[in-house]
Design a protein around this motif. Sequence first.
Motif, PDB file in Angstrom:
ATOM      1  N   TYR A 150       0.838  -1.202   0.000  1.00 40.00           N
ATOM      2  CA  TYR A 150       0.000   0.000   0.000  1.00 40.00           C
ATOM      3  C   TYR A 150       0.873   1.251   0.000  1.00 40.00           C
ATOM      4  CZ  TYR A 150      -3.954   3.001   1.192  1.00 40.00           C
ATOM      5  OH  TYR A 150      -4.927   3.968   1.180  1.00 40.00           O
ATOM      6  N   HIS A 151       1.949   1.210   0.770  1.00 39.95           N
ATOM      7  CA  HIS A 151       2.871   2.354   0.831  1.00 39.95           C
ATOM      8  C   HIS A 151       3.528   2.576  -0.537  1.00 39.95           C
ATOM      9  CE1 HIS A 151       5.390   5.326   2.724  1.00 39.95           C
ATOM     10  NE2 HIS A 151       6.474   4.744   2.253  1.00 39.95           N
TER      11      HIS A 151
ATOM     12  N   ASN B 298       3.891   5.795  -5.647  1.00 38.89           N
ATOM     13  CA  ASN B 298       3.670   5.925  -7.089  1.00 38.89           C
ATOM     14  C   ASN B 298       2.597   6.978  -7.386  1.00 38.89           C
ATOM     15  OD1 ASN B 298       5.573   4.006  -7.741  1.00 38.89           O
ATOM     16  ND2 ASN B 298       4.088   2.326  -7.841  1.00 38.89           N
ATOM     17  N   ALA B 299       1.495   6.917  -6.637  1.00 35.57           N
ATOM     18  CA  ALA B 299       0.411   7.885  -6.862  1.00 35.57           C
ATOM     19  C   ALA B 299       0.847   9.282  -6.435  1.00 35.57           C
ATOM     20  CB  ALA B 299      -0.838   7.459  -6.078  1.00 35.57           C
ATOM     21  N   GLY B 300       1.607   9.352  -5.332  1.00 36.68           N
ATOM     22  CA  GLY B 300       2.054  10.653  -4.823  1.00 36.68           C
ATOM     23  C   GLY B 300       3.000  11.344  -5.778  1.00 36.68           C
ATOM     24  N   SER B 301       3.762  10.586  -6.520  1.00 38.72           N
ATOM     25  CA  SER B 301       4.698  11.206  -7.461  1.00 38.72           C
ATOM     26  C   SER B 301       3.953  11.851  -8.630  1.00 38.72           C
ATOM     27  CB  SER B 301       5.706  10.172  -7.968  1.00 38.72           C
ATOM     28  OG  SER B 301       5.052   9.200  -8.764  1.00 38.72           O
ATOM     29  N   GLN B 302       2.714  11.451  -8.828  1.00 37.24           N
ATOM     30  CA  GLN B 302       1.925  12.020  -9.916  1.00 37.24           C
ATOM     31  C   GLN B 302       0.983  13.115  -9.413  1.00 37.24           C
ATOM     32  OE1 GLN B 302       0.019   8.598 -11.611  1.00 37.24           O
ATOM     33  NE2 GLN B 302       1.953   7.619 -12.127  1.00 37.24           N
ATOM     34  N   GLY B 303       1.005  13.336  -8.112  1.00 38.06           N
ATOM     35  CA  GLY B 303       0.155  14.367  -7.530  1.00 38.06           C
ATOM     36  C   GLY B 303      -1.156  13.788  -7.031  1.00 38.06           C
ATOM     37  N   VAL B 304      -1.526  14.137  -5.810  1.00 37.11           N
ATOM     38  CA  VAL B 304      -2.777  13.634  -5.231  1.00 37.11           C
ATOM     39  C   VAL B 304      -3.502  14.790  -4.558  1.00 37.11           C
ATOM     40  CG1 VAL B 304      -1.963  11.276  -4.836  1.00 37.11           C
ATOM     41  CG2 VAL B 304      -1.587  12.993  -3.079  1.00 37.11           C
ATOM     42  N   SER B 305      -4.796  14.588  -4.351  1.00 41.83           N
ATOM     43  CA  SER B 305      -5.605  15.628  -3.695  1.00 41.83           C
ATOM     44  C   SER B 305      -5.431  15.524  -2.184  1.00 41.83           C
ATOM     45  CB  SER B 305      -7.083  15.432  -4.068  1.00 41.83           C
ATOM     46  OG  SER B 305      -7.583  14.255  -3.464  1.00 41.83           O
TER      47      SER B 305
ATOM     48  N   LEU C  34      -3.887   4.089   6.549  1.00 42.82           N
ATOM     49  CA  LEU C  34      -2.573   3.638   7.004  1.00 42.82           C
ATOM     50  C   LEU C  34      -2.538   3.550   8.529  1.00 42.82           C
ATOM     51  CD1 LEU C  34       0.246   2.781   6.133  1.00 42.82           C
ATOM     52  CD2 LEU C  34       0.948   5.170   6.306  1.00 42.82           C
ATOM     53  N   SER C  35      -3.182   4.500   9.205  1.00 45.88           N
ATOM     54  CA  SER C  35      -3.247   4.476  10.664  1.00 45.88           C
ATOM     55  C   SER C  35      -4.006   3.240  11.150  1.00 45.88           C
ATOM     56  CB  SER C  35      -3.919   5.750  11.172  1.00 45.88           C
ATOM     57  OG  SER C  35      -4.072   5.688  12.566  1.00 45.88           O
TER      58      SER C  35
END
Length: 149
Positions: free
Chosen positions: A50-51, A56-63, A74-75
């Motif tokens: 999941y991390h 991968n998603a964060g490198s493309q930008g997320v809301s 994650l918590s």
Amino acid sequence: MKGRAERLSPVVDMSEQEERDAARQLGKCQTQLMQAEQKLADLQRYRDDYHKQWLNAGSQGVSGQWMIGYQRFLSQLEDAIAQQERSTHWHRDVVDKARQSWQQRYARLEGLKKLVEKYRQEQRLVEDKREQKQMDEFSQRILQRVRMQ
């Protein structure tokens, strides 16, 4: 009249049953520990996967909303892992106690078996001496008959 070894037979039988029961319980506890460890490994692997997906998603930008959802999930996942670690630790303790119980029963059984064997050897020695005495007496009678003739 029963010898000491024969009188201990029911005690040995009961001790054997207790040792088998303890061994069975140890096996059951070990299986439960392996299942708990496997579940922990699965949760950790899922968290790692999941991390990686987040990276991968964060490198493309997320809301911001996606980020909050990720952090919340994650918590929850970390809480589940911590709970499973506690469960695994508890199962290890149970296995240790079951192993100690089995070892004690095994040692008792082995001690009883040695005692029974000792008693049997003593009985054989007594019987051998009795037999030797009878043979000596028989030889003496034959010798006396031969001399009387």
